[in-house]
Design a protein around this motif. Structure first.
Motif, PDB file in Angstrom:
ATOM      1  N   PRO A  53       0.823  -1.216   0.000  1.00 33.29           N
ATOM      2  CA  PRO A  53       0.000   0.000   0.000  1.00 33.29           C
ATOM      3  C   PRO A  53       0.856   1.266   0.000  1.00 33.29           C
ATOM      4  O   PRO A  53       1.979   1.285   0.505  1.00 33.29           O
ATOM      5  CB  PRO A  53      -0.796  -0.123   1.307  1.00 33.29           C
ATOM      6  CG  PRO A  53       0.082  -0.950   2.192  1.00 33.29           C
ATOM      7  CD  PRO A  53       0.782  -1.924   1.290  1.00 33.29           C
ATOM      8  N   GLU A  55       0.563   5.339   1.000  1.00 35.25           N
ATOM      9  CA  GLU A  55      -0.232   6.330   1.725  1.00 35.25           C
ATOM     10  C   GLU A  55      -0.067   7.682   1.040  1.00 35.25           C
ATOM     11  O   GLU A  55       1.037   8.226   0.979  1.00 35.25           O
ATOM     12  CB  GLU A  55       0.226   6.407   3.181  1.00 35.25           C
ATOM     13  CG  GLU A  55       0.024   5.114   3.958  1.00 35.25           C
ATOM     14  CD  GLU A  55       0.475   5.236   5.406  1.00 35.25           C
ATOM     15  OE1 GLU A  55       0.948   6.348   5.767  1.00 35.25           O
ATOM     16  OE2 GLU A  55       0.360   4.255   6.147  1.00 35.25           O
ATOM     17  N   GLY A  56      -1.148   8.189   0.520  1.00 35.96           N
ATOM     18  CA  GLY A  56      -1.089   9.438  -0.225  1.00 35.96           C
ATOM     19  C   GLY A  56      -2.106  10.452   0.239  1.00 35.96           C
ATOM     20  O   GLY A  56      -3.036  10.142   0.997  1.00 35.96           O
ATOM     21  N   GLU A 411      -2.497  11.191  -4.103  1.00 33.94           N
ATOM     22  CA  GLU A 411      -3.422  10.138  -4.516  1.00 33.94           C
ATOM     23  C   GLU A 411      -4.479  10.725  -5.452  1.00 33.94           C
ATOM     24  O   GLU A 411      -5.150  11.716  -5.117  1.00 33.94           O
ATOM     25  CB  GLU A 411      -4.090   9.504  -3.301  1.00 33.94           C
ATOM     26  CG  GLU A 411      -5.055   8.386  -3.658  1.00 33.94           C
ATOM     27  CD  GLU A 411      -5.712   7.775  -2.433  1.00 33.94           C
ATOM     28  OE1 GLU A 411      -6.676   7.008  -2.608  1.00 33.94           O
ATOM     29  OE2 GLU A 411      -5.255   8.071  -1.309  1.00 33.94           O
ATOM     30  N   LYS A 438      -7.570  -0.175  -6.464  1.00 33.68           N
ATOM     31  CA  LYS A 438      -8.083   0.027  -5.121  1.00 33.68           C
ATOM     32  C   LYS A 438      -8.280  -1.349  -4.473  1.00 33.68           C
ATOM     33  O   LYS A 438      -8.410  -2.361  -5.174  1.00 33.68           O
ATOM     34  CB  LYS A 438      -9.415   0.781  -5.171  1.00 33.68           C
ATOM     35  CG  LYS A 438      -9.318   2.161  -5.798  1.00 33.68           C
ATOM     36  CD  LYS A 438     -10.688   2.811  -5.885  1.00 33.68           C
ATOM     37  CE  LYS A 438     -10.612   4.177  -6.553  1.00 33.68           C
ATOM     38  NZ  LYS A 438     -11.937   4.814  -6.687  1.00 33.68           N
TER      39      LYS A 438
END
Length: 463
Positions: A53, A55-56, A411, A438
């Motif tokens: 993953p 993180e944005g 993101e 996603k």
């Protein structure tokens, strides 16, 4: 109930139980193979959203200081700002070569000799001067003109008519010529020139070039040399025209002027000494960031594209080039972005004169939004289970460098980006684009892959 049929029904019961047990075994086997195959398919297709993953910060919440500066509305600077306005009449200066003819003096002829006709000088093919008359006499560095029988005459800043009158008055004052013979002819044979160095990193032959060759495929070495600019043409525009025209697409949309005077050299050295001192102080603190090199105050940066209604605000002194000045056109080979994840990996050049947002960048690398061609046709973006399409990735991360070797992850929800321009940020040099599914898309793709890989086969085998 017939007693004869009872044994038959009792006998048939074990067969039904046996069929049910066999079906249960087949179902358990199908489920086991489906789960194992689905996990294998999930591993092969790359479940990066769950296992790797990122993180944005959503693009619509991005602070303004992280936005790229738009350039779609920039227009070409008025080229007349880059050239000098020539005077109505040519003004003589040091380095000019004048054609001078003075009867009985230049050339000398005896009292009884017929006067010699003045020579006619034809300019070379590159000159715009008309043919001239007279003997070549150079204007000295102090602006004086040396002629026979008289003291040198200061002609700097005079027109040709004024030089002629000054010569006539000098010979009359010294009683060398009679008024009826004091009719000198003064023309210009060759204008003075200014030596300027031009360095170009845009493969300037023809002033063109393609942005597709920013990295690789061409020789990125600089071209240039010494050019001679005639008086009143020693400006930036003439220097560019003499060396191939305006900067091509491989070069930045600006021109740098480096002055060669001793004063500028001293200022430049003091500037660099101050920067080195600041860097040495910062290096003593392990937690401090090294200072960025500020713009050199002695370098004149001239933008070639400005906002509508604006100008470069250049003075005549700024655009005038002197001997030894350097005109530098810098390459923009570092203006590239990178792709990864479900996008085809590579390095791609940024357009020079227009904006490129995340959707345009995806199209440039060959994988548009909702395109099933991720990873060049395979992987999660490609077909699954022998050609069945999967759910396309709907999330893009833009990894952008920040000061002090930092990074911010932006993101981008591709569905929002299609409907809201504020959700598709512009690409900056050095950005890294990573396309991912996603988590819910990964799970749906897992289910689709499992069903089409094992479910349909088991249904046909069961029949």
């Amino acid at each position: 109930m017939n007693e004869n049929t009872l044994p038959l029904q009792i006998a048939a019961a074990p067969a039904d139980n046996e069929s049910t047990a066999s079906a249960s075994k087949r179902l358990c086997g199908w489920l086991a193979r489906g789960v194992a195959g689905g996990l294998l398919m999930l591993g092969l297709t790359g479940c990066s959203a769950l296992t790797q993953p990122i993180e944005g910060i959503p693009a619509h919440r991005l602070p303004t200081e992280f936005f790229a500066e738009p350039k779609n509305d920039l227009v070409r600077v008025d080229l007349s700002e880059l050239t000098l306005e020539p005077p109505r009449e040519y003004l003589v200066g040091p380095g000019d070569i004048l054609g001078v003819y003075i009867e009985d003096v230049l050339p000398y002829s005896g009292p009884n000799a017929a006067p010699s006709p003045p020579p006619v000088n034809f300019p070379d093919a590159t000159s715009t001067l008309p043919p001239s008359i007279g003997y070549p006499i150079a204007v000295q560095e102090d602006g004086s003109l040396s002629l026979p029988l008289i003291e040198p005459i200061n002609v700097a800043g005079l027109t040709l008519d004024q030089v002629r009158d000054a010569i006539r008055d000098a010979y009359l004052d010294n009683q060398i010529l009679q008024p009826h013979k004091a009719r000198p002819i003064v023309t210009i044979i060759k204008e003075r020139t200014v030596d300027v160095i031009v360095v170009r990193e845009d493969n300037a032959a023809g002033g063109g070039g393609s942005s597709a060759t920013l990295r690789g495929g061409t020789d990125r070495s600089a071209t240039g040399g010494l050019i001679k600019l005639r008086a009143y043409q020693n400006d930036i525009l003439h220097a560019l025209v003499e060396t191939g025209g305006l900067p091509g697409l491989n070069a930045k949309n600006e021109v740098r002027i480096l002055r060669a005077s001793n004063e500028n050299r001293a200022v430049r050295e003091a500037f660099m000494a101050k920067y080195r001192q600041m860097r040495d102080i910062a290096m003593q603190d392990p937690c401090a960031c090294l200072p960025e090199l500020p713009d050199d105050p002695t370098v004149l940066r001239i933008p070639l594209r400005v906002r509508p209604g604006e100008s470069a605000n250049l003075t005549q002194e700024q655009i005038t080039l002197q001997s030894g000045d350097i005109v530098y056109i810098e390459s923009r080979e570092t203006e590239v972005f990178y792709t990864g994840g479900l996008l085809p990996g590579g390095e791609f050049p940024l357009p020079r004169d227009y904006d490129l947002d995340v959707l345009g960048a995806m199209a440039m690398v060959g994988s548009g939004v909702y395109s099933p061609s991720g990873r060049g046709g395979g992987g999660m973006g490609g077909g699954l289970a022998g050609g069945f399409s999967s759910i396309p990735p709907g999330r893009l991360f833009v990894l952008r460098q920040t000061p002090c070797d930092g990074q911010i992850a932006i993101e981008v929800d591709l569905t929002k980006a299609i409907n809201d321009p504020r959700s598709r940020p512009l690409i900056q040099p050095g950005d890294i684009l990573v396309l991912q599914h996603k988590p819910e898309e990964e799970l749906l793709n897992f289910g689709i892959a499992t069903f089409f890989t094992f479910g349909i086969r088991e249904l046909f085998q069961g029949n």
